[in-house]
Design an enzyme around this catalytic site. Structure first.
Site, PDB file in Angstrom:
ATOM      1  N   HIS A 189       0.847  -1.199   0.000  1.00  0.00           N
ATOM      2  CA  HIS A 189       0.000   0.000   0.000  1.00  0.00           C
ATOM      3  C   HIS A 189       0.877   1.241   0.000  1.00  0.00           C
ATOM      4  O   HIS A 189       2.111   1.147   0.002  1.00  0.00           O
ATOM      5  CB  HIS A 189      -0.976  -0.009   1.187  1.00  0.00           C
TER       6      HIS A 189
ATOM      7  N   HIS B 141       1.336   3.875   2.117  1.00  0.00           N
ATOM      8  CA  HIS B 141       1.844   4.577   3.294  1.00  0.00           C
ATOM      9  C   HIS B 141       3.361   4.717   3.228  1.00  0.00           C
ATOM     10  O   HIS B 141       4.060   3.855   2.684  1.00  0.00           O
ATOM     11  CB  HIS B 141       1.433   3.842   4.571  1.00  0.00           C
TER      12      HIS B 141
ATOM     13  N   ASP C  94       5.714   4.328   5.353  1.00  0.00           N
ATOM     14  CA  ASP C  94       6.554   3.291   5.955  1.00  0.00           C
ATOM     15  C   ASP C  94       6.559   2.004   5.141  1.00  0.00           C
ATOM     16  O   ASP C  94       7.229   1.033   5.518  1.00  0.00           O
ATOM     17  CB  ASP C  94       6.125   3.017   7.403  1.00  0.00           C
ATOM     18  N   HIS C  95       5.835   2.003   4.005  1.00  0.00           N
ATOM     19  CA  HIS C  95       5.823   0.819   3.141  1.00  0.00           C
ATOM     20  C   HIS C  95       6.215   1.119   1.693  1.00  0.00           C
ATOM     21  O   HIS C  95       6.520   0.188   0.951  1.00  0.00           O
ATOM     22  CB  HIS C  95       4.432   0.172   3.146  1.00  0.00           C
TER      23      HIS C  95
ATOM     24  N   HIS D 114      -5.596  -1.631  11.772  1.00  0.00           N
ATOM     25  CA  HIS D 114      -4.755  -2.817  11.909  1.00  0.00           C
ATOM     26  C   HIS D 114      -5.543  -3.849  12.692  1.00  0.00           C
ATOM     27  O   HIS D 114      -6.480  -3.519  13.430  1.00  0.00           O
ATOM     28  CB  HIS D 114      -3.463  -2.498  12.677  1.00  0.00           C
TER      29      HIS D 114
ATOM     30  N   HIS E 161       6.857  -6.080  11.400  1.00  0.00           N
ATOM     31  CA  HIS E 161       6.088  -4.852  11.607  1.00  0.00           C
ATOM     32  C   HIS E 161       5.492  -4.791  13.009  1.00  0.00           C
ATOM     33  O   HIS E 161       4.280  -4.724  13.198  1.00  0.00           O
ATOM     34  CB  HIS E 161       4.981  -4.736  10.552  1.00  0.00           C
TER      35      HIS E 161
END
Length: 853
Positions: free
Chosen positions: A85, A87, A89-90, A448, A470
């Site tokens: 996705h 975001h 941090d990804h 989440h 994660h």
């Protein structure tokens, strides 16, 4: 830079003591996201294939420190990079990977992810340039990982895919499934050589207002599950209660005249919160006088994406969209009570309001500026709705600190306007601190899974191997202990740069296809007993195994994307997309002395039986007339050559008149080796005693002065010279073979030559007197016949030699053997020596006899 740690303790123990082939091991390496939240990047390798999962940055660091540990792995070996996705941090280090490293693989993400990723990356570059602590200094270049041009230039390198569609690249199959979390987020099911690996990324199983929750793929046996562990074993309160508590906290603040700050990511849980607020404001008219702001220019652009990909959302959004299309109400993303705020310079900060402001971690940007502005007032409140990484302001403020550092105040309103300098600080370099009196509250809408949902999902997938990523180390270890207590899984939680190697032994199965499949008999069904039940147990299994082993299937084994197929060579084009090419090899050489019979004898001595396909004196019935061949070039050529087949036709040997020998074979590893052996045998013949020994002592010319005949010493051809009257005399021409037409004494000398080579020059002595009175007679009357006669064929061959001396005597090491050549009888007290002598004599005669004919 982190140091790569040993991975021996991380390895799964094999079921037995057999060594494990490294290609049968699944290797997992976390370059980021191992025992931490942020900069997610994972490497999996199996059967020589490499998959990279996500490429994010760490929100708590800046510059190169926020990158995954890319220098710990050779990115040029990566086949595909799968982004779950958009975001940061990804996905935020993807431009760096594509522009600044040696990565040469393919990149895949879903359509909504790529659409939003473009805007987020451009916004991130502008944010770096605006709020970079090193702006204007030499540190600015280090902090800026990539430029906006890098982002735009790498967009064509990204391939887009849709949910629930299977794709293949370089033998790797992968399928994206909805993961909840944010629009376009997906889980990946990856298959390499039959091994199935599922990577969840960030996922949610909650039925929210706009996303499709994550679900376990049906009818899929997963071998390894890589899953997030963000919240460890924590359990959320029910969704309805959380929404009610959130609305209660917000309404209390704004009714008291305070400002309510909700730091959110620009795209993600912000859209879910807007749907909640819009619905509540619509049902409560008393709240409609309090404005709701969404302070993000990026969000305005990305809302177009949300309005476009309605099919990627749940039924709630689809139904509202269908109703709006029919003229009943407004669209799902057409907000009535939420206003878009272009910038803080146009914001009238008067009275109570609700402000959704990015970024969610409050490191910089609008949310950090409003925090520093509203923190000193106790009527205001900051409500944390997402997960926050260690080291960020959003995580720090949850501890209710008395002061917070000011990093945005001086930039917008001048130094010292909203706060005072901290203790011990003086001058421009001192850190400015702001008093914190506002209310801090936390309501999780992070999209989440919590600990319970994550555990249930792991059990439903039921993979024997689980790898946790994660998650902060403490939360991750607690969740790991929970899974291990179930005693169903092997669970690993590696740190960054720590390898995990897990052996997966899999049976190799080949599918029989094409013409070959029609020749294979199907396995018999299990036999039935008298009661009609299948025979079970060892006896039934042994019968079926025996019947299966009796079938022998041979063909070409083809591997395509780790799938094995067995087929005939004729089916390669249809079933494997391959074409076959046959290479016919030929080699010619000329033998000066060795004739056809000697070539045949040498080949039989080396390879055993030799097939004679055609030879001299053979007549073609179609062209025969009165027992004579037609005088055509084709027939003369055909019948002047002899063709041998060696090793079942692997090599064809064509012997022609004139000593020319031609070898033919189909080029492959086996036939090439046989051809080399045949060549070695033929070249050895030229130095064979049967071919050249004592040939230099003979003269191939006639002493008749009426005619002359010269002979080519190389044996290629006889040269005729005419008599003085000009007429050729063919009767006196020499034969091609220089060893033919020898006298009896010379023949015996040739025989002695072979025997002397075996027993020594002084061991051979001719016997002048014959032993037998008659050629095939017996001993004198009254004497017993004690010896075994040679076969008729042996006698016939020896008699045609024309050897005048009937026998010879061989003496070796005081052992005496008398050999009578007329019937090949050997007299000797030692039987083993007699057998040896007889074998040598026979072999010698067989060697030189064809040359004398």
């Amino acid at each position: 830079m982190a140091t790569k740690r040993p991975h021996a303790t991380m390895n799964a123990a094999p079921e037995d003591d057999d060594p494990v082939d490294p290609s049968d091991e699944l290797m997992f390496l976390a370059l980021g996201g191992g025992n931490e939240v942020g900069r997610s990047c994972h490497i999996i390798q199996y059967k020589g294939k490499t998959v990279m999962l996500d490429a994010g940055v760490h929100p708590g660091f800046s510059g190169l420190a926020q990158l995954p540990f890319y220098d710990e792995f050779d990115l040029s070996t990566v086949d595909i990079l799968l982004i779950t996705h958009f975001h940061n941090d990804h996905a935020a280090s993807l431009p760096y990977v594509l522009c600044k490293t040696n990565f040469a693989g393919k990149v895949y993400m879903t359509h909504p992810t790529k659409a939003i990723y473009k805007w987020i990356m451009q916004d991130a570059v502008r944010l770096q340039n605006t709020h970079n602590s090193g702006a204007g200094s030499s540190d600015a270049y280090v902090s800026q990982l990539f430029t906006e041009q890098d982002v735009l230039s790498t967009l064509p390198m990204i391939n887009t895919i849709s949910f629930n569609t299977t794709h293949t690249h370089n033998g790797i199959r992968f399928t994206p499934y909805p993961a909840g979390h944010v629009l376009g987020a997906c889980m990946y099911l990856i298959e390499i050589a039959g091994l199935k690996i599922m990577f969840t990324g960030d996922y949610s199983r909650e039925n929210d207002r706009h996303l499709i929750p994550a679900a376990v793929p049906r009818n899929v046996k997963v071998d390894c599950l890589i899953t997030e562990s963000t919240f460890g074993v924590s359990t959320f309160i029910p969704r309805v209660e959380r929404e009610a508590a959130l609305m209660k906290a917000i309404t209390k603040v704004v009714k008291d005249g305070g400002r309510c700050l909700l730091p959110v990511s620009a795209i993600g849980n912000a859209q879910e919160l807007m749907l909640i607020l819009e619905d509540y404001w619509a049902r409560h008219p008393e709240m409609q006088n309090f404005p709701i702001y969404y302070a993000s220019a990026l969000a305005r652009k990305c809302m177009i994406v949300y309005q476009t990909y309605i099919d990627a959302m749940n039924d709630n959004i689809r139904n509202k969209f269908q109703a709006s299309q029919a003229g009943h109400g407004q669209g799902p993303w057409d907000f009535k009570y939420i206003r878009s705020l272009r910038g803080l310079d146009k914001f009238e900060d008067i009275g109570g309001c609700v402000m959704l402001a990015p970024p969610g971690m409050m490191q910089t940007g609008v949310s950090r500026a409003l925090l520093e502005r509203w923190a000193p007032n106790d009527k205001n409140a900051v409500i944390i709705t997402g997960y926050n990484v260690e080291g960020t302001m959003a995580k720090t403020i949850q501890t209710n600190p008395d002061t917070i550092p000011a990093i945005m105040t001086g930039r917008q309103q001048g130094q010292g306007l909203l706060g005072k300098r901290g203790p011990g600080g003086s001058g421009e370099d001192a850190q400015q601190m702001i008093q914190r009196r506002c209310l801090i509250q936390d309501f999780s809408f992070a999209a989440h899974v919590d600990g319970t949902e994550n555990r249930v999902f792991v059990e439903e997938v039921n993979a024997p191997v689980v790898i946790l990523v994660h998650g902060e180390k403490h939360n991750m270890n607690r969740f790991k202990s929970r899974l291990l207590s179930l005693q169903k899984f092997n669970v690993y939680s590696p740190a960054n740069c720590e390898e995990v190697r897990i052996p997966f032994r899999r049976e190799k199965v080949a599918r029989v296809v094409g013409r070959l499949a029609s020749r294979v008999q199907p396995l018999p069904t299990p036999p039935k007993s008298e009661e009609g039940e299948e025979e079970n147990g060892e006896e039934g299994d042994a019968k079926r195994r025996k019947e299966a082993e009796q079938q022998v299937v041979s063909g070409v084994l083809v591997q395509n994307d780790f799938k094995l197929s067995l087929m005939t060579p004729e089916d390669l084009r249809e079933y494997a997309g391959l074409t076959t090419t046959t290479i016919l090899c030929r080699q010619r050489l000329t033998l000066a002395s060795a004739g056809t019979e000697l070539v045949r004898w040498a080949l039989e001595g080396t390879f055993g039986s030799i097939t004679v396909v055609s030879g001299e004196q053979k007549m073609n019935g179609d062209h025969a007339s009165n027992g004579k061949m037609e005088d055509t070039d084709e027939e003369v050529q055909r019948h002047d050559e002899t063709v041998f087949e060696v090793m079942g036709g692997a090599v064809r040997l064509i012997c022609r008149v004139g000593g020319e020998v031609e070898l033919e074979w189909e080029g492959n590893a086996t036939n090439d080796g046989i051809a080399d052996a045949v060549m070695a045998v033929l070249l050895t013949l030229e130095s064979s005693p049967a071919a050249v020994r004592q040939s230099s002592q003979l003269h191939g010319h006639s002493h008749d002065h009426d005619e002359e005949m010269s002979y080519d010493p190389f044996g290629d051809e006889a040269t005729e010279t005419k008599a003085p009257n000009g007429v050729s005399d063919h009767k006196n021409q020499l034969a091609k073979n220089p060893f033919a037409n020898l006298g009896g004494e010379e023949k015996l000398n040739r025989l002695f030559m072979f025997l002397e080579a075996q027993f020594g020059e002084d061991a051979i002595t001719p016997i002048a007197e014959p032993k037998l009175a008659e050629l095939n007679g017996t001993a004198d009357d009254g004497d017993d016949v004690s010896r075994e006669k040679a076969s008729a064929t042996e006698l016939a061959r020896l008699h045609t030699l024309g050897i005048p001396v009937p026998g010879l005597q061989i003496t070796v090491d005081k052992m005496v053997a008398k050999v009578w050549l007329e019937d090949l009888e050997v007299e000797c007290a030692n039987k083993s020596f007699a057998d040896r002598v007889k074998a040598v004599v026979l072999r010698s005669v067989e060697t030189i006899a064809p040359l004398w004919q």
